[in-house]
Design a protein around this motif. Sequence first.
Motif, PDB file in Angstrom:
ATOM      1  N   PRO B  56       9.335   5.889 -21.943  1.00 60.79           N
ATOM      2  CA  PRO B  56       9.630   4.469 -22.059  1.00 60.79           C
ATOM      3  C   PRO B  56      10.983   4.150 -21.434  1.00 60.79           C
ATOM      4  O   PRO B  56      11.864   5.006 -21.394  1.00 60.79           O
ATOM      5  CB  PRO B  56       9.644   4.229 -23.571  1.00 60.79           C
ATOM      6  CG  PRO B  56       9.929   5.557 -24.174  1.00 60.79           C
ATOM      7  CD  PRO B  56       9.360   6.578 -23.229  1.00 60.79           C
ATOM      8  N   PRO B  64       5.712   4.830 -14.703  1.00 61.75           N
ATOM      9  CA  PRO B  64       4.808   4.525 -15.821  1.00 61.75           C
ATOM     10  C   PRO B  64       5.292   5.186 -17.109  1.00 61.75           C
ATOM     11  O   PRO B  64       6.008   6.178 -17.072  1.00 61.75           O
ATOM     12  CB  PRO B  64       3.481   5.149 -15.385  1.00 61.75           C
ATOM     13  CG  PRO B  64       3.573   5.312 -13.914  1.00 61.75           C
ATOM     14  CD  PRO B  64       5.025   5.551 -13.628  1.00 61.75           C
ATOM     15  N   ARG B  65       4.871   4.634 -18.234  1.00 64.90           N
ATOM     16  CA  ARG B  65       5.292   5.213 -19.504  1.00 64.90           C
ATOM     17  C   ARG B  65       4.599   6.545 -19.752  1.00 64.90           C
ATOM     18  O   ARG B  65       5.197   7.476 -20.247  1.00 64.90           O
ATOM     19  CB  ARG B  65       4.991   4.243 -20.640  1.00 64.90           C
ATOM     20  CG  ARG B  65       5.473   4.775 -21.982  1.00 64.90           C
ATOM     21  CD  ARG B  65       5.375   3.751 -23.066  1.00 64.90           C
ATOM     22  NE  ARG B  65       6.204   2.587 -22.813  1.00 64.90           N
ATOM     23  CZ  ARG B  65       6.616   1.761 -23.774  1.00 64.90           C
ATOM     24  NH1 ARG B  65       6.301   1.986 -25.025  1.00 64.90           N
ATOM     25  NH2 ARG B  65       7.331   0.700 -23.488  1.00 64.90           N
ATOM     26  N   ARG B 216      -6.793  -9.790 -27.166  1.00 62.46           N
ATOM     27  CA  ARG B 216      -6.233 -11.143 -27.104  1.00 62.46           C
ATOM     28  C   ARG B 216      -6.416 -11.622 -25.687  1.00 62.46           C
ATOM     29  O   ARG B 216      -6.093 -10.906 -24.738  1.00 62.46           O
ATOM     30  CB  ARG B 216      -4.760 -11.129 -27.490  1.00 62.46           C
ATOM     31  CG  ARG B 216      -4.599 -10.919 -28.991  1.00 62.46           C
ATOM     32  CD  ARG B 216      -3.172 -11.029 -29.399  1.00 62.46           C
ATOM     33  NE  ARG B 216      -2.654 -12.370 -29.209  1.00 62.46           N
ATOM     34  CZ  ARG B 216      -1.523 -12.793 -29.768  1.00 62.46           C
ATOM     35  NH1 ARG B 216      -0.814 -11.982 -30.531  1.00 62.46           N
ATOM     36  NH2 ARG B 216      -1.087 -14.010 -29.556  1.00 62.46           N
ATOM     37  N   PRO B 219      -2.963 -12.504 -20.225  1.00 58.80           N
ATOM     38  CA  PRO B 219      -2.232 -13.713 -19.842  1.00 58.80           C
ATOM     39  C   PRO B 219      -2.889 -14.546 -18.737  1.00 58.80           C
ATOM     40  O   PRO B 219      -2.453 -15.663 -18.495  1.00 58.80           O
ATOM     41  CB  PRO B 219      -0.892 -13.160 -19.343  1.00 58.80           C
ATOM     42  CG  PRO B 219      -1.219 -11.784 -18.844  1.00 58.80           C
ATOM     43  CD  PRO B 219      -2.301 -11.284 -19.756  1.00 58.80           C
ATOM     44  N   GLY B 267       3.962  -7.407 -14.242  1.00 56.22           N
ATOM     45  CA  GLY B 267       4.019  -6.250 -15.129  1.00 56.22           C
ATOM     46  C   GLY B 267       2.725  -6.045 -15.892  1.00 56.22           C
ATOM     47  O   GLY B 267       2.043  -7.003 -16.246  1.00 56.22           O
ATOM     48  N   MET B 268       2.390  -4.782 -16.119  1.00 57.47           N
ATOM     49  CA  MET B 268       1.158  -4.427 -16.818  1.00 57.47           C
ATOM     50  C   MET B 268       1.499  -3.692 -18.115  1.00 57.47           C
ATOM     51  O   MET B 268       2.580  -3.125 -18.238  1.00 57.47           O
ATOM     52  CB  MET B 268       0.303  -3.515 -15.940  1.00 57.47           C
ATOM     53  CG  MET B 268      -0.267  -4.195 -14.708  1.00 57.47           C
ATOM     54  SD  MET B 268      -1.607  -5.342 -15.138  1.00 57.47           S
ATOM     55  CE  MET B 268      -1.289  -6.676 -13.983  1.00 57.47           C
ATOM     56  N   VAL B 269       0.548  -3.693 -19.043  1.00 64.15           N
ATOM     57  CA  VAL B 269       0.728  -2.979 -20.316  1.00 64.15           C
ATOM     58  C   VAL B 269      -0.519  -2.130 -20.583  1.00 64.15           C
ATOM     59  O   VAL B 269      -1.582  -2.406 -20.024  1.00 64.15           O
ATOM     60  CB  VAL B 269       0.924  -3.961 -21.500  1.00 64.15           C
ATOM     61  CG1 VAL B 269       2.206  -4.756 -21.341  1.00 64.15           C
ATOM     62  CG2 VAL B 269      -0.281  -4.883 -21.643  1.00 64.15           C
ATOM     63  N   PRO B 270      -0.408  -1.112 -21.455  1.00 60.03           N
ATOM     64  CA  PRO B 270      -1.620  -0.382 -21.834  1.00 60.03           C
ATOM     65  C   PRO B 270      -2.558  -1.321 -22.589  1.00 60.03           C
ATOM     66  O   PRO B 270      -2.090  -2.169 -23.345  1.00 60.03           O
ATOM     67  CB  PRO B 270      -1.119   0.750 -22.745  1.00 60.03           C
ATOM     68  CG  PRO B 270       0.315   0.505 -22.998  1.00 60.03           C
ATOM     69  CD  PRO B 270       0.801  -0.581 -22.102  1.00 60.03           C
ATOM     70  N   VAL B 290       2.959   0.303 -13.355  1.00 63.22           N
ATOM     71  CA  VAL B 290       3.840  -0.633 -14.065  1.00 63.22           C
ATOM     72  C   VAL B 290       3.613  -2.078 -13.642  1.00 63.22           C
ATOM     73  O   VAL B 290       3.830  -2.991 -14.425  1.00 63.22           O
ATOM     74  CB  VAL B 290       5.333  -0.256 -13.917  1.00 63.22           C
ATOM     75  CG1 VAL B 290       5.604   1.092 -14.534  1.00 63.22           C
ATOM     76  CG2 VAL B 290       5.781  -0.285 -12.488  1.00 63.22           C
ATOM     77  N   VAL B 299      -6.052  -8.478 -23.229  1.00 70.06           N
ATOM     78  CA  VAL B 299      -5.348  -7.227 -23.538  1.00 70.06           C
ATOM     79  C   VAL B 299      -5.826  -6.719 -24.892  1.00 70.06           C
ATOM     80  O   VAL B 299      -5.843  -7.467 -25.882  1.00 70.06           O
ATOM     81  CB  VAL B 299      -3.818  -7.447 -23.569  1.00 70.06           C
ATOM     82  CG1 VAL B 299      -3.094  -6.144 -23.906  1.00 70.06           C
ATOM     83  CG2 VAL B 299      -3.324  -7.989 -22.234  1.00 70.06           C
ATOM     84  N   VAL B 301      -5.671  -5.073 -28.404  1.00 72.76           N
ATOM     85  CA  VAL B 301      -4.556  -5.054 -29.356  1.00 72.76           C
ATOM     86  C   VAL B 301      -4.021  -3.627 -29.474  1.00 72.76           C
ATOM     87  O   VAL B 301      -4.759  -2.653 -29.330  1.00 72.76           O
ATOM     88  CB  VAL B 301      -4.948  -5.609 -30.754  1.00 72.76           C
ATOM     89  CG1 VAL B 301      -5.466  -7.034 -30.635  1.00 72.76           C
ATOM     90  CG2 VAL B 301      -5.973  -4.715 -31.429  1.00 72.76           C
ATOM     91  N   THR B 302      -2.715  -3.519 -29.727  1.00 73.69           N
ATOM     92  CA  THR B 302      -2.027  -2.226 -29.743  1.00 73.69           C
ATOM     93  C   THR B 302      -2.764  -1.184 -30.577  1.00 73.69           C
ATOM     94  O   THR B 302      -2.936  -0.043 -30.168  1.00 73.69           O
ATOM     95  CB  THR B 302      -0.596  -2.419 -30.289  1.00 73.69           C
ATOM     96  OG1 THR B 302       0.041  -3.413 -29.480  1.00 73.69           O
ATOM     97  CG2 THR B 302       0.201  -1.127 -30.240  1.00 73.69           C
ATOM     98  N   GLU B 303      -3.238  -1.617 -31.747  1.00 76.38           N
ATOM     99  CA  GLU B 303      -3.880  -0.698 -32.679  1.00 76.38           C
ATOM    100  C   GLU B 303      -5.174  -0.104 -32.129  1.00 76.38           C
ATOM    101  O   GLU B 303      -5.582   0.990 -32.521  1.00 76.38           O
ATOM    102  CB  GLU B 303      -4.172  -1.468 -33.974  1.00 76.38           C
ATOM    103  CG  GLU B 303      -4.192  -0.613 -35.193  1.00 76.38           C
ATOM    104  CD  GLU B 303      -4.516  -1.454 -36.444  1.00 76.38           C
ATOM    105  OE1 GLU B 303      -3.956  -1.153 -37.471  1.00 76.38           O
ATOM    106  OE2 GLU B 303      -5.319  -2.405 -36.366  1.00 76.38           O
TER     107      GLU B 303
END
Lengths: 218, 323
Positions: B56, B64-65, B216, B219, B267-270, B290, B299, B301-303
């Motif tokens: 991170p 990338p992370r 969710r 964006p 920017g991108m996220v997992p 990234v 996207v 959800v994180t969980e």
Amino acid sequence: MGPSPTSTARDLVRATRPVGDSAFLVEVDSLDDVERLRRALAVSPLTGVTECVPAARTLLLRCADAGTDPASLLAELGEVEVPTSTPFAGGEELRVPVRYDGADLDVVAELTGLSGAEVVARHTAARYRVAFCGFAPGFGYLVGGDPALRVPRLPSPRLRVPAGAVAVADEFSAVYPRESPGGWRLLGRTRLPLWDARRDPPALLTPGTLVRFEEVAS
Amino acid sequence: MTAAEPGRGGPATGTTGRAPAPVPRVPAARRGETPSAGLDVLVAGPLTTVQDLGRPGYAAMGVPRSGAADAPSLGLANRLVGNPGTAAALELTFGGLTVRFRQAGLVALTGASGPMWLDDRPVGIHCAVPVRAGQVLSVGAPVSGLRGYLAVRGGVAVEPVLGSRSTDLLSGLGPPPVSAGQVLPVGTAVGAWPVDVVAPVRWLPSPEDLVVLRVRLGPRDDWFPPEALAHLTRDEFRVTGESNRVGMRLSGPELRRSDDHELPSEGMVPGAVQVPSGGRPVLFLADHPVTGGYPVVAVVVTEDVPLAAQCVPGQRVRFRAVR
């Protein structure tokens, strides 16, 4: 709008969009505004934001926790003071020595209606800034280039572009930090090691870095 | 995902079968090395990598992370052997790993569930298993889930790169994937002896299960017509074989965009569900780039991202929109 020493992020931010449950995209009008906001957030980081990823028209803010309250985060963002000075001001310049013998130099000359020597002259005359990174570790998208050198990407990317290849595409210049596939037009090559994972920071080209290219014989 | 080429050096069986892999009689000091704390890799399996919590903080530099695709399972494995949460372990894709211990140790396998053997004896998973020096541990193919996490007390002690031992398949940072014949160093245990010896097990899907992932919208959901969003949240997708740690490519209804203008890179996220021009969504996992230039319609959800990482090729997936 008259010039003032600072303004707040509220004046710059056009929209914010949630990205899942733990990140936000902040939209602004231009690459310059991305850089202004990036600098401001580097000085005054937002509560709970662990990572800020600048890009072409946005900054991605990643939060430590899922379920960060967007209202309070965005209120805090709005209050951040942003310098109004040009993002090209100040800072040291990184000088990148380039041997301009790239595989696409002639094609770029043809596409732009310039001679090869003029392409090199225009590429070395400009002052660049790393707008953002992506594609590969240490791959910086450089802005500030001569608009006359604006050429489209290759119709199909090369499977192998050597490390240190200096290239142009669209409004950007870049240096390939390591050997990789790539679709940009190759103008030349530098021996400057732009990426070294054992170095701190590992990348020479990070957002905000100012750059000039210098022609060398080898 | 590429399986090991059959018939090319080393034992080629045991990567997907349910029986223990044959144990090649390879002297530990064959290559003139001094045996020290470590694991001799006898069979690497389809894809085994070293993973910790990743890198991170370097995204602005284009890094990338990475890190464990199913981080909660990695955390559980580390806890079972008394490692700090930052310790590196092995991430097994489809199991298939066989290692010999050069010294006594304590191991735990979590995540994807399947058989495991110590020498020829079946041993438990989701619990701490003591191992004697010279014993051979084999992990079979999972019956539920895709990615297993094998933690060793002391942690896998390969050289870190930018503060992490994770293999990043997109950027090439970190150690190359684990291969047969290599010796994986094991670190010195620093934590207290583990308190938990048996861990609660999270539900992981069997290959025939339908997996529901909460998303969710956004964006860039406004780049898609209502029909495309309806397809996304009501229809079934399937995980294709063109999936890896970077992302899962999904087949199913095509998500056509309202128009074809280009998105400036962002920017991108997992968990991001990115939709390239062809309309076939890609769900980003740990080694995602990234930034990306295609719109993200929703996207996960994180969980639920670790659950996505446990879906096998062919798995049926549905997305449920939440607020």
